[in-house]
Design a protein around this motif. Sequence first.
Motif: not given
Length: 122
Positions: A1-18, A25-36
């Motif tokens: 079964q497909a699973q998605l795991a996000e990371s990289g968030g946190g507390l930032t300040q105006v003007g920062d980049s992230v 995982s659990g599927y052929t990632f490269s075959r599918y479109a992705m979105g946010w």
Amino acid sequence: QAQLAESGGGLTQVGDSVRLSCVGSGYTFSRYAMGWFRQAPGKEREFVAALTWDGTSWKYGESKKGRFTISRDNTRSTVYLQINNLQPEDTAVYYCTTYSGGYYYEGEMTHWGKGTLVTVSS
């Protein structure tokens, strides 16, 4: 079964980049479109960006062009979202999703991650 795991968030300040990451995982990632998508407190979930299976075609949500960049590394089964010059209105939970096919404009979202919170402090 497909699973998605996000990371990289946190507390930032105006003007920062992230850079947010989402590993599939659990599927052929490269075959599918992705979105946010993102959901700010008290607001509905909104579309941020999407990318085809091969990374050659992309789309951004309204007012997202310029500061947001979606990309992917199929060798790592990972899709990224780079956000530059963060603003307080970018505070939200960011979710990644996989589509039902290789092209976001031909499919629908099928699986979602649990999200990663980005907080932008002024």
